[in-house]
Every structure is written in C-alpha cells, then in structure tokens.
Design a protein around this motif. Structure first.
Motif, mmCIF file in Angstrom:
data_model
loop_
_atom_site.group_PDB
_atom_site.id
_atom_site.type_symbol
_atom_site.label_atom_id
_atom_site.label_comp_id
_atom_site.label_asym_id
_atom_site.label_seq_id
_atom_site.Cartn_x
_atom_site.Cartn_y
_atom_site.Cartn_z
ATOM 1 N N THR A 203 0.915 -0.848 -0.228
ATOM 2 C CA THR A 203 -0.133 0.455 -0.288
ATOM 3 C C THR A 203 1.085 1.084 -0.310
ATOM 4 O OG1 THR A 203 -1.639 -1.228 1.085
ATOM 5 C CG2 THR A 203 -1.505 0.970 1.149
ATOM 6 N N HIS A 204 2.152 1.239 0.449
ATOM 7 C CA HIS A 204 3.314 2.338 1.054
ATOM 8 C C HIS A 204 3.860 2.810 -0.579
ATOM 9 C CE1 HIS A 204 5.564 5.715 2.626
ATOM 10 N NE2 HIS A 204 6.710 4.097 2.084
ATOM 11 N N ALA A 205 3.927 1.366 -1.373
ATOM 12 C CA ALA A 205 4.145 1.418 -2.593
ATOM 13 C C ALA A 205 3.632 2.142 -3.643
ATOM 14 C CB ALA A 205 5.233 0.442 -2.722
ATOM 15 N N ARG A 206 2.274 2.458 -3.469
ATOM 16 C CA ARG A 206 1.410 2.063 -4.223
ATOM 17 C C ARG A 206 1.202 3.335 -4.110
ATOM 18 N NH1 ARG A 206 -2.581 0.688 -7.294
ATOM 19 N NH2 ARG A 206 -2.319 -1.281 -6.803
ATOM 20 N N THR A 207 1.536 4.472 -2.804
ATOM 21 C CA THR A 207 0.639 5.689 -2.189
ATOM 22 C C THR A 207 2.527 6.393 -2.672
ATOM 23 O OG1 THR A 207 -0.400 5.297 -0.841
ATOM 24 C CG2 THR A 207 1.251 7.593 -0.348
ATOM 25 N N GLN A 208 3.479 5.511 -2.490
ATOM 26 C CA GLN A 208 4.756 6.519 -3.536
ATOM 27 C C GLN A 208 4.238 7.105 -4.340
ATOM 28 O OE1 GLN A 208 4.990 7.915 -0.277
ATOM 29 N NE2 GLN A 208 6.914 7.799 -1.067
ATOM 30 N N ALA A 209 4.385 5.717 -5.137
ATOM 31 C CA ALA A 209 4.247 6.066 -7.183
ATOM 32 C C ALA A 209 3.508 6.859 -7.121
ATOM 33 C CB ALA A 209 3.777 4.431 -7.370
ATOM 34 N N LEU A 210 2.419 7.090 -6.803
ATOM 35 C CA LEU A 210 1.455 8.481 -6.677
ATOM 36 C C LEU A 210 2.680 9.956 -6.854
ATOM 37 C CD1 LEU A 210 -1.682 7.766 -5.384
ATOM 38 C CD2 LEU A 210 -1.546 8.048 -8.663
ATOM 39 N N VAL A 211 2.907 10.355 -5.692
ATOM 40 C CA VAL A 211 4.216 10.693 -4.876
ATOM 41 C C VAL A 211 4.680 10.839 -5.780
ATOM 42 C CG1 VAL A 211 5.480 11.549 -3.540
ATOM 43 C CG2 VAL A 211 3.391 9.863 -2.392
ATOM 44 N N ALA A 212 4.918 10.100 -6.408
ATOM 45 C CA ALA A 212 6.426 10.002 -7.623
ATOM 46 C C ALA A 212 5.870 11.321 -8.583
ATOM 47 C CB ALA A 212 6.950 9.419 -8.027
ATOM 48 N N ARG A 213 4.738 11.454 -8.890
ATOM 49 C CA ARG A 213 3.921 12.033 -9.922
ATOM 50 C C ARG A 213 4.099 12.988 -9.785
ATOM 51 N NH1 ARG A 213 -1.083 8.688 -11.946
ATOM 52 N NH2 ARG A 213 -0.028 6.666 -12.742
ATOM 53 N N VAL A 214 3.661 13.431 -8.195
ATOM 54 C CA VAL A 214 3.866 15.149 -8.102
ATOM 55 C C VAL A 214 5.444 15.575 -7.470
ATOM 56 C CG1 VAL A 214 3.177 16.519 -6.098
ATOM 57 C CG2 VAL A 214 2.405 14.330 -6.302
ATOM 58 N N ALA A 219 10.837 18.116 -12.525
ATOM 59 C CA ALA A 219 11.594 17.226 -13.475
ATOM 60 C C ALA A 219 12.082 18.463 -14.387
ATOM 61 C CB ALA A 219 11.537 16.450 -13.829
ATOM 62 N N GLY A 220 12.475 18.418 -15.423
ATOM 63 C CA GLY A 220 13.020 19.613 -16.418
ATOM 64 C C GLY A 220 13.419 20.581 -15.993
ATOM 65 N N GLU A 221 12.328 21.525 -16.188
ATOM 66 C CA GLU A 221 12.971 23.013 -16.209
ATOM 67 C C GLU A 221 12.556 23.745 -15.146
ATOM 68 O OE1 GLU A 221 13.670 26.985 -17.158
ATOM 69 O OE2 GLU A 221 13.568 25.249 -18.277
ATOM 70 N N PRO A 222 11.989 23.360 -13.662
ATOM 71 C CA PRO A 222 11.998 23.592 -12.929
ATOM 72 C C PRO A 222 13.395 23.574 -11.748
ATOM 73 C CG PRO A 222 9.867 22.909 -12.791
ATOM 74 C CD PRO A 222 10.685 22.193 -13.898
ATOM 75 N N ALA A 223 13.261 22.392 -12.162
ATOM 76 C CA ALA A 223 14.785 21.329 -11.455
ATOM 77 C C ALA A 223 15.943 22.162 -12.248
ATOM 78 C CB ALA A 223 15.083 20.121 -12.172
ATOM 79 N N ARG A 224 15.760 22.928 -13.768
ATOM 80 C CA ARG A 224 17.541 23.751 -14.378
ATOM 81 C C ARG A 224 17.562 24.668 -13.833
ATOM 82 N NH1 ARG A 224 15.693 20.855 -18.732
ATOM 83 N NH2 ARG A 224 13.982 21.863 -19.020
ATOM 84 N N ARG A 225 15.765 25.236 -13.211
ATOM 85 C CA ARG A 225 16.242 26.608 -12.972
ATOM 86 C C ARG A 225 16.439 26.498 -10.938
ATOM 87 N NH1 ARG A 225 11.761 27.831 -13.702
ATOM 88 N NH2 ARG A 225 10.083 27.274 -12.250
ATOM 89 N N ARG A 226 16.364 25.284 -10.889
ATOM 90 C CA ARG A 226 16.814 25.179 -9.469
ATOM 91 C C ARG A 226 18.031 25.224 -9.170
ATOM 92 N NH1 ARG A 226 15.046 26.257 -3.952
ATOM 93 N NH2 ARG A 226 16.047 25.269 -2.251
ATOM 94 N N LEU A 227 18.698 24.452 -9.708
ATOM 95 C CA LEU A 227 19.949 24.437 -9.817
ATOM 96 C C LEU A 227 20.893 25.937 -10.236
ATOM 97 C CD1 LEU A 227 22.674 22.617 -10.686
ATOM 98 C CD2 LEU A 227 22.266 21.832 -13.209
ATOM 99 N N ALA A 228 20.202 26.639 -11.507
ATOM 100 C CA ALA A 228 21.032 28.024 -11.742
ATOM 101 C C ALA A 228 20.857 28.768 -10.196
ATOM 102 C CB ALA A 228 20.454 28.236 -12.767
ATOM 103 N N GLU A 229 20.146 29.000 -9.989
ATOM 104 C CA GLU A 229 19.304 29.677 -8.366
ATOM 105 C C GLU A 229 20.614 29.284 -7.448
ATOM 106 O OE1 GLU A 229 16.046 29.815 -7.935
ATOM 107 O OE2 GLU A 229 15.468 31.022 -9.613
ATOM 108 N N HIS A 230 20.897 27.400 -7.233
ATOM 109 C CA HIS A 230 21.451 27.334 -6.331
ATOM 110 C C HIS A 230 22.610 26.053 -6.849
ATOM 111 C CE1 HIS A 230 18.556 28.998 -3.900
ATOM 112 N NE2 HIS A 230 17.620 29.155 -4.690
ATOM 113 N N PRO A 231 23.579 26.922 -7.630
ATOM 114 C CA PRO A 231 24.736 25.735 -7.448
ATOM 115 C C PRO A 231 25.169 25.019 -6.864
ATOM 116 C CG PRO A 231 24.829 28.106 -8.509
ATOM 117 C CD PRO A 231 23.765 28.248 -7.885
#
Length: 359
Positions: A203-214, A219-231
C-alpha cells in the motif's frame, strides 16, 4: 479523562437519602447540576468546584466528576458518577448543545481519528503511523515531514489514473535502495522490525508511486532553474572525516599535511582505544554537498575543518576535491528536481493552515 473524587466515607444507615426513592431526587438534582456546568475548556476548574460543593452536602453519593477534553475544540464534556444505594455506580451524561453525550460523540468526533489537518484535510493517526514507519530518515523534523505528507496527499485527491505496476515496482525499489535493502529476506526483516506487514508495504509503495508523479512535476525546467539559482547545493565533494566523542582525540589527527589526513585516521583506528575508551569512526564519501554532514558542505577544496560539534560528539575532516555541478549528469538533475520539490513543500507548509490534534 480526568477525575475528581468528592470527600467520601461510609453512608449513615439511617439516612433517608440512601433509599431508592430519595436517590431519584438526587438524580434529578444531579441532572440540573450537570447541565449547568460551564463547557469552556478554561472553566473546568469552576465546574470542579461546583461539583465538590454539591457533593459535600451529599457524601452518601460519593460523586465523581469525569471531564473529557476532546482534541480540536475549546469545549469539554462531563459525566457525573454516583453511588447507588443498592450498590454499583450510576453514570450521568448531559450535552446541552446537540443532545449527544460525549462518550458517544467522542467516538465519531471530527478530530478524534486525525493527528492533524492541512487546509481542512485530515491526516489520520493510522496514516501518520504508516508514514512514520516508512520514512526511515532522521534529517528533518517529524512534524514537518507529517505535514509534508498530508500536503502531497492533498495534491493526489481525486487522482483518476491509478499507478501502473511498473510505477509501483519502481517505488518499492526506491524504498529498498534508500535503506540498503538488497534482497527479499533483508526487506522482510526490516519490515518486521518497523512493524509493517507486506500488505502495508505494498500500500505504501502504491502511494509513493503517486507521490513520485507529484515530484516529477519538478523535473525539467523547474530542476534546471533550481540548479541555476543554487549551484552550490549541487557541487560534488570528495571528503574524509572522522567522528568521536572527544575533540582532543580528533584534533590530533588534523596535525600534519592535509593530504595525509586519511592515512593518519586509518592508523589511529587500528590503535588501542584512547584514555576515554573511545575509537574514532572514519567515514569517506564522494557525494553532492547536501548529502554530506553539515559542517563539510561548504568547505573549500584541500581544506581541513574541526574539531566541531556534531550529533552529540565532534567531527574533524578534510574536503579533498570540489567538482562543479554538471547539468547533464542524471544524478545532479535528480537532486535538483528533489530540491525544487522540497522548496515547493516548504512554501506550501509555510502558507497552509495547520492544526495539530495529537502531537
């Protein structure tokens, strides 16, 4: 439940109040008393005094006030316990507002089964305990992690698409990887120690699979922006450090060339225990800076630090190399995604309306 006993003693055998007929009069008076008690949480003392005064004139009843202070409300409820002249105890409950005695109301109270709510959505005690068992990390406050868990669940409310078998398996694999569980037997042993059944784990793994979607929204642009702001958060440091209870022992290991620090530590841990009976613990890692002990995260290349206080003892160490983040490295972008996700959680927690009922 909190209780008060009135002054007690053997009832006089000739007292007319000990008869069943007189007890009916006592009951009627007790109902009037109970219905007149103040229900504000800060007025419980006044209610106790009223009952004690009433009981002092009726010692044969051995009146006892029971006070219920339910979570999530400023009101209280009362029961009044009275000795019956023929033996046993009679319990009276009175609820002036909605007609439901607190013993009944408490079983379905809106906050009774919840440990907290975030923006009006509750996190049940069972859900919180499951989350605590599964967290398995100690780097953040428990209260914050429970709030974060509820925030993510809020995001998942109404999710139409259930996780796929592959997503559930990936979540289970990630769970095991983070805890160093390399096989089925080791995983089952860990679950037993943590109080989780295989069904709870699924049950926990099923919930965490949904959490992974959030989390993957970052990923992508938000991650690149975070990397640029806090290298600096994504630099990789190669470090060796030693921990122990006594600063003097660790300080001696820093004496000499920085490049020989690891060799001195290896030699020290092979010697008999020091005068305090302690042997320093040696550690080495090449990791993203946030994953190193806090004192090492900003240390420049080829630099020693310590001894400094750390987790109830002391730490001394050397950072041998600092590597700038590579935006093409999957592990760097994964860390940037996780950091962006956590920043979002921190902001949501800061602005959410949070009410604690139990912790």
């Amino acid at each position: 439940m909190l209780t008060d006993r009135s002054p007690s003693g053997p009832a006089a055998a000739t007292s007319p109040s000990t008869s069943t007929a007189s007890f009916a009069d006592d009951l009627a008076e007790a109902v009037v008393l109970l219905r007149g008690l103040p229900t504000a949480r800060d007025a419980v003392g006044e209610a106790r005094r009223s009952v004690l005064d009433w009981a002092a004139a009726r010692p044969h009843l051995r009146a006892q006030l029971a006070v219920d202070e339910p979570p999530g409300t400023t009101r209280v409820g009362y029961d009044l316990l009275l000795d019956h002249p023929e033996g046993g105890t009679v319990a009276l409950s009175a609820e002036v507002d909605d007609g439901i005695p607190w013993l009944v109301d408490h079983s379905t109270h809106w906050a009774a089964a919840n440990i907290l709510s975030v923006d009006g959505a509750g996190l049940s005690i069972a859900g919180a305990l499951s989350a605590i068992r599964a967290l398995g990390v100690r780097d953040r406050q428990l209260h914050e992690r429970l709030v974060d868990h509820r925030i993510v669940l809020n995001e998942l409310e109404g999710a139409l698409q259930q996780p796929t078998t592959a997503e559930i398996q990936a979540a289970a694999d990630e769970f095991r990887r983070r805890r160093g569980l390399t096989g089925r037997a080791q995983t089952l042993e860990w679950l037993a120690e943590a109080g989780m059944s295989p069904e709870m784990f699924q049950t926990h793994a099923r919930t965490q699979a949904l959490v992974a979607r959030v989390r993957d929204r970052f990923a992508g642009e938000p991650a690149r922006r975070r990397l640029a702001e806090h290298p600096e958060d994504f630099t990789v440091r190669r470090a060796v450090w030693v921990t122990g209870r006594h600063a003097d022992d660790l300080g001696a290991l820093l004496e000499g060339p920085v490049e020989d620090f690891a060799a001195r530590c290896l030699a020290a841990i092979q010697l008999p225990a020091g005068p305090y009976g302690d042997t320093p613990q040696l550690h080495a890692a090449t990791a993203l800076s946030p994953r190193l002990p806090e004192p090492l995260r900003t240390v420049p290349e080829k630099t020693a630090i310590g001894p400094v206080p750390y987790e109830g003892g002391h730490l001394a160490g050397v950072v041998y190399e600092v590597v700038a983040p590579d935006p093409d490295a999957p592990e760097v972008m994964e860390a940037a995604r996780d950091a962006a996700f956590q920043a979002w959680l921190d902001e949501r927690r800061r602005t959410a309306e949070i009410r604690w009922f139990w912790l």
